[in-house]
Design a protein around this motif. Structure first.
Motif, PDB file in Angstrom:
ATOM      1  N   THR A  26       0.911  -1.444   0.022  1.00 32.11           N
ATOM      2  CA  THR A  26       0.008  -0.384  -0.020  1.00 32.11           C
ATOM      3  C   THR A  26       0.825   1.367   0.001  1.00 32.11           C
ATOM      4  OG1 THR A  26      -1.769   1.056   1.001  1.00 32.11           O
ATOM      5  CG2 THR A  26      -0.381   0.350   2.582  1.00 32.11           C
ATOM      6  N   ILE A  80      -4.150   0.047  -1.122  1.00 31.66           N
ATOM      7  CA  ILE A  80      -4.346   1.600  -1.636  1.00 31.66           C
ATOM      8  C   ILE A  80      -2.743   1.768  -2.575  1.00 31.66           C
ATOM      9  CG2 ILE A  80      -4.587   4.035  -1.614  1.00 31.66           C
ATOM     10  CD1 ILE A  80      -6.857   2.254  -0.780  1.00 31.66           C
ATOM     11  N   ILE A 116      -2.601   6.340  -6.110  1.00 32.66           N
ATOM     12  CA  ILE A 116      -3.387   7.589  -5.317  1.00 32.66           C
ATOM     13  C   ILE A 116      -2.572   8.725  -5.802  1.00 32.66           C
ATOM     14  CG2 ILE A 116      -1.879   7.050  -3.308  1.00 32.66           C
ATOM     15  CD1 ILE A 116      -4.026   8.660  -1.645  1.00 32.66           C
ATOM     16  N   ARG A 119     -12.761   9.698   7.442  1.00 30.38           N
ATOM     17  CA  ARG A 119     -12.467   8.967   6.313  1.00 30.38           C
ATOM     18  C   ARG A 119     -11.375   9.668   5.376  1.00 30.38           C
ATOM     19  NH1 ARG A 119     -18.228   6.774   4.027  1.00 30.38           N
ATOM     20  NH2 ARG A 119     -18.614   8.938   4.321  1.00 30.38           N
ATOM     21  N   ARG A 130      -7.770   8.942  -7.832  1.00 27.15           N
ATOM     22  CA  ARG A 130      -7.157   7.673  -8.379  1.00 27.15           C
ATOM     23  C   ARG A 130      -7.875   7.293  -9.654  1.00 27.15           C
ATOM     24  NH1 ARG A 130      -9.635   3.186  -8.383  1.00 27.15           N
ATOM     25  NH2 ARG A 130     -11.002   2.578  -6.885  1.00 27.15           N
ATOM     26  N   CYS A 184     -12.684   8.979  -4.966  1.00 24.27           N
ATOM     27  CA  CYS A 184     -13.107   7.671  -3.906  1.00 24.27           C
ATOM     28  C   CYS A 184     -12.858   7.993  -2.492  1.00 24.27           C
ATOM     29  CB  CYS A 184     -12.508   6.417  -3.977  1.00 24.27           C
ATOM     30  SG  CYS A 184     -12.477   6.076  -6.061  1.00 24.27           S
ATOM     31  N   VAL A 198     -12.152   6.557   1.484  1.00 24.32           N
ATOM     32  CA  VAL A 198     -11.519   5.392   1.681  1.00 24.32           C
ATOM     33  C   VAL A 198     -11.749   5.370   3.260  1.00 24.32           C
ATOM     34  CG1 VAL A 198      -9.314   3.944   1.792  1.00 24.32           C
ATOM     35  CG2 VAL A 198      -9.888   5.156  -0.223  1.00 24.32           C
ATOM     36  N   GLY A 252      -9.371   0.487   4.631  1.00 24.32           N
ATOM     37  CA  GLY A 252      -8.829   0.189   3.097  1.00 24.32           C
ATOM     38  C   GLY A 252     -10.169   0.329   2.253  1.00 24.32           C
ATOM     39  N   LYS A 253     -11.335   0.174   2.875  1.00 21.89           N
ATOM     40  CA  LYS A 253     -12.525  -0.134   2.315  1.00 21.89           C
ATOM     41  C   LYS A 253     -12.584   1.155   1.197  1.00 21.89           C
ATOM     42  CE  LYS A 253     -17.520  -1.105   2.122  1.00 21.89           C
ATOM     43  NZ  LYS A 253     -18.666  -1.229   2.869  1.00 21.89           N
ATOM     44  N   GLN A 254     -13.005   0.865  -0.074  1.00 23.74           N
ATOM     45  CA  GLN A 254     -13.110   2.029  -1.177  1.00 23.74           C
ATOM     46  C   GLN A 254     -14.514   2.135  -1.851  1.00 23.74           C
ATOM     47  OE1 GLN A 254      -9.835   2.452  -4.103  1.00 23.74           O
ATOM     48  NE2 GLN A 254      -8.888   0.483  -2.984  1.00 23.74           N
ATOM     49  N   SER A 255     -14.886   3.504  -1.825  1.00 27.31           N
ATOM     50  CA  SER A 255     -16.209   3.403  -2.849  1.00 27.31           C
ATOM     51  C   SER A 255     -16.180   4.565  -3.603  1.00 27.31           C
ATOM     52  CB  SER A 255     -17.385   3.688  -1.645  1.00 27.31           C
ATOM     53  OG  SER A 255     -17.065   4.873  -0.849  1.00 27.31           O
ATOM     54  N   GLU A 256     -16.394   4.435  -4.801  1.00 24.93           N
ATOM     55  CA  GLU A 256     -16.338   5.421  -5.925  1.00 24.93           C
ATOM     56  C   GLU A 256     -17.309   6.477  -5.768  1.00 24.93           C
ATOM     57  OE1 GLU A 256     -16.662   5.616 -10.598  1.00 24.93           O
ATOM     58  OE2 GLU A 256     -15.139   4.394  -9.976  1.00 24.93           O
TER      59      GLU A 256
END
Length: 293
Positions: free
Chosen positions: A36, A54, A57, A66, A71, A76, A78, A82-86
């Protein structure tokens, strides 16, 4: 760096973001052994803990507890696990992006180089006319909206913490020797108004919008005869231009600058030969202490 790390293997700090719970988010220059580039330091500790997964970046901003990252052409969210959501895709051609996270969601700005419609079969005149650049903004209830046409080559976009005011660097490259000459411009989203912060700036490097939108801090000098050979200063200027203060008063080589968490002072890194020092300066130009929580 070449003496201490000739192969370029050491990971270096590239970006920092201060989260609302006191956590410091840290982006390093490489992936390293843990897979990462994003790390966190909890408040009151000195442990650099990985935020897993990640590996790519381009930019980092705080988003409550958060992180908001740029990227692969998107913005996004995070979390610390480490959970990502666009949240949104960036407009095609976006070259400079600034963003913030508010109660209603994402607010962002981008300088977008528009697609060139030139027919490749036609003769091209040299030098080529630069492609047009459009200032765009994003809000949850509007999506991406075109705001204004700005000068080709504009860069270094910065946005206030409420998402309503943006500023950037506009190049004024008359001859190659004056490649660092420029001016600073801004845009008020609520008033749909362009703002000219400087006229006759010599060397112009970086601009930061005040978190509350009250004004801008920028690195520049105003020497017309020798703009590149003279050190820059850090200036504070109100948004309406009614007040401007030289915060560093000459004689120093400014390397970098950023807002402190209080929003009313700035950290300033300067170089003296190979020696770097960092200090905190208030908007009145006076040294400040005890700012960082």
């Amino acid at each position: 760096d070449r003496l201490t790390d000739p192969d370029g293997n050491l990971l270096r700090v590239e970006r920092l973001a201060h989260l609302v719970d006191g956590t410091l988010a840290v982006v390093l220059s490489g992936i390293g052994e843990v897979g990462t580039r994003l790390y966190r330091i909890a408040r009151g500790t000195a442990d650099l803990l990985p935020v897993p997964g990640i590996t790519e970046i381009d930019a980092l901003w705080p988003a409550g507890d958060r992180m908001l990252i740029e990227r692969s052409g998107c913005l996004c969210l995070v979390d610390l696990a480490g959970k990502q959501s666009e949240v949104t895709r960036l407009p095609e051609g976006a070259s400079s992006v600034s963003a913030c996270w508010l109660e209603d969601g994402l607010h962002a700005g981008a300088l977008v180089t528009m697609a060139d419609d030139h027919d490749e079969s036609q003769i091209t005149v040299y030098p080529k006319v630069p492609s047009a650049v459009t200032l765009m903004s994003y809000a949850p209830d509007e999506g991406w909206v075109e705001r204004a046409q700005v000068a080709a080559g504009s860069s270094g976009l910065s946005m206030s913490g409420n998402g309503l005011r943006l500023a950037w660097h506009e190049p004024v490259n008359v001859v190659p020797e004056e490649a660092m000459r420029g001016e600073f411009r801004g845009y008020d989203v609520a008033r749909e108004e362009l703002v000219r912060f400087t006229e006759g700036a010599g060397k112009a490097r970086q601009i930061l919008v005040h978190p509350g939108g009250d004004g801008v801090a920028y690195i520049a000098n105003f020497s017309q005869s020798r703009p590149i050979t003279i050190h820059t200063d850090l200036w504070w200027q109100t948004w309406d231009g009614s007040a401007r203060v030289n915060l560093t008063r000459g004689g120093r080589s400014i390397d970098d600058v950023g807002w402190c968490p209080d929003g009313e002072s700035l950290w300033v890194s300067t170089l003296d030969g190979v020696y770097r020092s960092t200090e905190i300066i208030g908007l009145d130009g006076q040294p400040r202490q005890g700012i960082w929580p």
